[in-house]
Design a protein around this motif. Structure first.
Motif, PDB file in Angstrom:
ATOM      1  N   ALA A 131       0.831  -1.051   0.032  1.00  0.00           N
ATOM      2  CA  ALA A 131       0.079   0.088  -0.064  1.00  0.00           C
ATOM      3  C   ALA A 131       0.759   1.327  -0.029  1.00  0.00           C
ATOM      4  CB  ALA A 131      -0.883   0.013   1.270  1.00  0.00           C
ATOM      5  N   SER A 132       2.256   0.976   0.296  1.00  0.00           N
ATOM      6  CA  SER A 132       2.963   2.347   0.114  1.00  0.00           C
ATOM      7  C   SER A 132       3.402   3.038  -1.138  1.00  0.00           C
ATOM      8  CB  SER A 132       4.290   1.876   0.990  1.00  0.00           C
ATOM      9  OG  SER A 132       5.224   1.171  -0.075  1.00  0.00           O
ATOM     10  N   SER A 133       3.536   4.123  -1.012  1.00  0.00           N
ATOM     11  CA  SER A 133       3.642   5.138  -2.127  1.00  0.00           C
ATOM     12  C   SER A 133       5.173   4.709  -2.633  1.00  0.00           C
ATOM     13  CB  SER A 133       3.795   6.557  -2.006  1.00  0.00           C
ATOM     14  OG  SER A 133       4.803   6.966  -0.911  1.00  0.00           O
ATOM     15  N   HIS A 134       6.002   4.187  -1.736  1.00  0.00           N
ATOM     16  CA  HIS A 134       7.411   3.978  -2.226  1.00  0.00           C
ATOM     17  C   HIS A 134       7.102   2.519  -3.328  1.00  0.00           C
ATOM     18  CE1 HIS A 134       8.997   6.548   0.401  1.00  0.00           C
ATOM     19  NE2 HIS A 134       8.629   6.060   1.503  1.00  0.00           N
ATOM     20  N   ILE A 186      13.935   0.257   2.721  1.00  0.00           N
ATOM     21  CA  ILE A 186      13.111  -0.236   3.807  1.00  0.00           C
ATOM     22  C   ILE A 186      13.511  -1.579   4.467  1.00  0.00           C
ATOM     23  CG2 ILE A 186      10.539  -0.949   4.382  1.00  0.00           C
ATOM     24  CD1 ILE A 186       9.712   0.836   1.907  1.00  0.00           C
ATOM     25  N   ALA A 187      13.711  -1.449   5.696  1.00  0.00           N
ATOM     26  CA  ALA A 187      13.834  -2.720   6.719  1.00  0.00           C
ATOM     27  C   ALA A 187      12.571  -3.154   7.020  1.00  0.00           C
ATOM     28  CB  ALA A 187      14.813  -2.506   7.651  1.00  0.00           C
ATOM     29  N   ILE A 188      12.263  -4.458   6.877  1.00  0.00           N
ATOM     30  CA  ILE A 188      11.133  -4.985   7.527  1.00  0.00           C
ATOM     31  C   ILE A 188      11.520  -6.020   8.602  1.00  0.00           C
ATOM     32  CG2 ILE A 188       9.812  -4.828   5.327  1.00  0.00           C
ATOM     33  CD1 ILE A 188      10.222  -7.886   4.927  1.00  0.00           C
ATOM     34  N   CYS A 189      10.767  -5.910   9.713  1.00  0.00           N
ATOM     35  CA  CYS A 189      11.008  -6.880  10.838  1.00  0.00           C
ATOM     36  C   CYS A 189       9.715  -6.889  11.851  1.00  0.00           C
ATOM     37  CB  CYS A 189      12.334  -6.176  11.576  1.00  0.00           C
ATOM     38  SG  CYS A 189      12.141  -4.515  12.381  1.00  0.00           S
ATOM     39  N   PHE A 239      31.342   2.009   8.510  1.00  0.00           N
ATOM     40  CA  PHE A 239      30.879   1.470   7.043  1.00  0.00           C
ATOM     41  C   PHE A 239      29.317   1.016   7.369  1.00  0.00           C
ATOM     42  CE2 PHE A 239      33.101  -1.837   9.523  1.00  0.00           C
ATOM     43  CZ  PHE A 239      31.931  -2.681   9.689  1.00  0.00           C
ATOM     44  N   ASP A 240      28.617   1.095   8.239  1.00  0.00           N
ATOM     45  CA  ASP A 240      27.155   0.917   8.454  1.00  0.00           C
ATOM     46  C   ASP A 240      26.351   2.039   7.621  1.00  0.00           C
ATOM     47  OD1 ASP A 240      27.657  -1.279  10.303  1.00  0.00           O
ATOM     48  OD2 ASP A 240      27.375  -0.264  12.076  1.00  0.00           O
ATOM     49  N   ILE A 241      25.502   1.428   6.978  1.00  0.00           N
ATOM     50  CA  ILE A 241      24.459   2.180   6.337  1.00  0.00           C
ATOM     51  C   ILE A 241      23.031   2.142   6.738  1.00  0.00           C
ATOM     52  CG2 ILE A 241      23.495   2.697   3.941  1.00  0.00           C
ATOM     53  CD1 ILE A 241      26.608   3.034   3.622  1.00  0.00           C
ATOM     54  N   PRO A 242      22.704   3.191   7.224  1.00  0.00           N
ATOM     55  CA  PRO A 242      21.310   3.204   7.810  1.00  0.00           C
ATOM     56  C   PRO A 242      20.341   3.086   6.663  1.00  0.00           C
ATOM     57  CG  PRO A 242      22.096   5.410   7.917  1.00  0.00           C
ATOM     58  CD  PRO A 242      23.148   4.706   7.427  1.00  0.00           C
ATOM     59  N   VAL A 243      18.998   2.300   7.064  1.00  0.00           N
ATOM     60  CA  VAL A 243      17.743   2.398   5.918  1.00  0.00           C
ATOM     61  C   VAL A 243      17.083   3.674   6.326  1.00  0.00           C
ATOM     62  CG1 VAL A 243      17.833  -0.207   5.873  1.00  0.00           C
ATOM     63  CG2 VAL A 243      16.407   0.947   7.668  1.00  0.00           C
ATOM     64  N   ASP A 244      16.169   3.908   5.342  1.00  0.00           N
ATOM     65  CA  ASP A 244      15.428   5.236   5.309  1.00  0.00           C
ATOM     66  C   ASP A 244      14.086   4.788   6.161  1.00  0.00           C
ATOM     67  OD1 ASP A 244      16.934   6.596   3.463  1.00  0.00           O
ATOM     68  OD2 ASP A 244      16.149   5.263   2.033  1.00  0.00           O
ATOM     69  N   TYR A 245      13.417   3.517   6.274  1.00  0.00           N
ATOM     70  CA  TYR A 245      12.037   3.409   6.905  1.00  0.00           C
ATOM     71  C   TYR A 245      12.363   1.898   7.349  1.00  0.00           C
ATOM     72  CZ  TYR A 245      10.676   7.171   3.784  1.00  0.00           C
ATOM     73  OH  TYR A 245      10.520   8.526   3.236  1.00  0.00           O
ATOM     74  N   ILE A 246      11.491   1.836   8.485  1.00  0.00           N
ATOM     75  CA  ILE A 246      11.376   0.271   9.316  1.00  0.00           C
ATOM     76  C   ILE A 246       9.813  -0.006   9.121  1.00  0.00           C
ATOM     77  CG2 ILE A 246      11.912  -1.058  11.136  1.00  0.00           C
ATOM     78  CD1 ILE A 246      14.221   0.904  11.832  1.00  0.00           C
ATOM     79  N   TYR A 247       9.538  -1.103   8.385  1.00  0.00           N
ATOM     80  CA  TYR A 247       8.110  -1.625   8.664  1.00  0.00           C
ATOM     81  C   TYR A 247       7.826  -2.621   9.760  1.00  0.00           C
ATOM     82  CZ  TYR A 247       6.661   1.097   4.521  1.00  0.00           C
ATOM     83  OH  TYR A 247       6.401   2.205   3.542  1.00  0.00           O
ATOM     84  N   THR A 248       6.937  -2.554  10.586  1.00  0.00           N
ATOM     85  CA  THR A 248       6.799  -3.583  11.470  1.00  0.00           C
ATOM     86  C   THR A 248       5.295  -3.879  11.463  1.00  0.00           C
ATOM     87  OG1 THR A 248       6.155  -2.217  13.310  1.00  0.00           O
ATOM     88  CG2 THR A 248       8.609  -2.751  13.156  1.00  0.00           C
ATOM     89  N   GLU A 249       5.102  -4.897  11.987  1.00  0.00           N
ATOM     90  CA  GLU A 249       3.291  -5.221  12.094  1.00  0.00           C
ATOM     91  C   GLU A 249       2.710  -3.961  12.971  1.00  0.00           C
ATOM     92  OE1 GLU A 249       4.832  -6.707  16.149  1.00  0.00           O
ATOM     93  OE2 GLU A 249       5.575  -6.448  13.942  1.00  0.00           O
ATOM     94  N   ASN A 283       4.015  -0.636  13.193  1.00  0.00           N
ATOM     95  CA  ASN A 283       4.150   0.776  12.748  1.00  0.00           C
ATOM     96  C   ASN A 283       5.037   1.047  11.696  1.00  0.00           C
ATOM     97  OD1 ASN A 283       6.212   0.297  14.291  1.00  0.00           O
ATOM     98  ND2 ASN A 283       5.908   2.167  15.353  1.00  0.00           N
ATOM     99  N   ILE A 284       5.048   1.929  10.924  1.00  0.00           N
ATOM    100  CA  ILE A 284       6.310   2.398  10.096  1.00  0.00           C
ATOM    101  C   ILE A 284       7.265   3.642  10.959  1.00  0.00           C
ATOM    102  CG2 ILE A 284       6.497   3.657   7.785  1.00  0.00           C
ATOM    103  CD1 ILE A 284       4.048   2.267   6.990  1.00  0.00           C
ATOM    104  N   VAL A 285       8.202   3.254  10.681  1.00  0.00           N
ATOM    105  CA  VAL A 285       9.265   4.268  11.359  1.00  0.00           C
ATOM    106  C   VAL A 285      10.194   5.077  10.276  1.00  0.00           C
ATOM    107  CG1 VAL A 285      11.425   4.581  12.968  1.00  0.00           C
ATOM    108  CG2 VAL A 285       9.836   2.644  13.333  1.00  0.00           C
ATOM    109  N   THR A 286       9.893   6.441  10.232  1.00  0.00           N
ATOM    110  CA  THR A 286      10.745   7.122   9.205  1.00  0.00           C
ATOM    111  C   THR A 286      12.102   7.417   9.980  1.00  0.00           C
ATOM    112  OG1 THR A 286       8.884   8.164   8.204  1.00  0.00           O
ATOM    113  CG2 THR A 286      10.744   9.419   7.826  1.00  0.00           C
TER     114      THR A 286
END
Length: 188
Positions: free
Chosen positions: A35-38, A154-157, A171-181, A183-186
């Motif tokens: 359902a996400s615009s991404h 987007i990370a999902i967990c 060298f760690d690269i963060p993600v833009d969003y995290i989707y869980t059951e 909520n969605i974290v920006t």
């Protein structure tokens, strides 16, 4: 706390979720992604193929193929700790590979340029709300994502995988969003 210890604790916690609970939560996460615009705006999407007790991505991949999206999955090269994205046109093109994770059969490997990817769905073990993650320890995704800094990630967990503290390396690269059951974290 060390990454190794966090990894062990979260993997142990994730194993406590029943198969039924994982299925329900995975479906909620899949529905949010679809359902996400991404997702809607992306033409080419890279998604990991879930295994064991991870958020199940099989239905997401099948739905995206059905929706006419170009779906690519990571093919791992353990000697070089490298991921290469390969296009999948049908879920039946996959077979168990490295670590028994589904991967394209040799005759169905269709490698693409990572720069053609609009959206990357990443796995991981533990996640901080600012997007930093601990994976399984190979550094595959950090190396891969460093090559495509402008691609949406987007990370999902499951929500139990979110942590307040996580050590990071340069060298760690963060993600833009995290989707869980739940909520969605920006992240940024």
């Amino acid at each position: 706390m060390e990454k190794k210890l966090i990894r062990e604790q979260i993997l142990k916690k994730r194993k406590t979720l029943s198969e039924e609970t994982r299925e329900i939560y995975s479906q909620k996460i899949t529905n949010k992604l679809l359902a996400s615009s991404h997702y809607m705006n992306a033409k080419t999407i890279m998604c990991f193929i879930s295994f064991s007790d991870e958020v199940d991505t099989h239905d997401f991949i099948k739905s995206a193929i059905q929706d006419g999206k170009k779906i690519v999955v990571p093919v791992t090269f353990p000697k070089t700790h490298e991921l290469k994205p390969s296009r999948v046109k049908d879920f039946n093109e996959l077979e168990p590979g490295y670590y028994n994770i589904l991967t394209p059969k040799k005759e169905f490997e269709r490698f693409i340029d990572p720069k053609d990817i609009d959206l990357v769905i990443t796995p991981g073990v533990a996640f901080r709300k600012d997007g930093y993650r601990v994976g399984y320890g190979g550094g595959y995704y950090d190396r891969f994502l460093s090559k495509i800094p402008n691609t949406i990630t987007i990370a999902i967990c499951f929500s139990i995988q979110l942590v307040d503290e996580l050590p990071t390396d340069s060298f760690d690269i963060p993600v833009d969003y995290i989707y869980t059951e739940k909520n969605i974290v920006t992240c940024k």
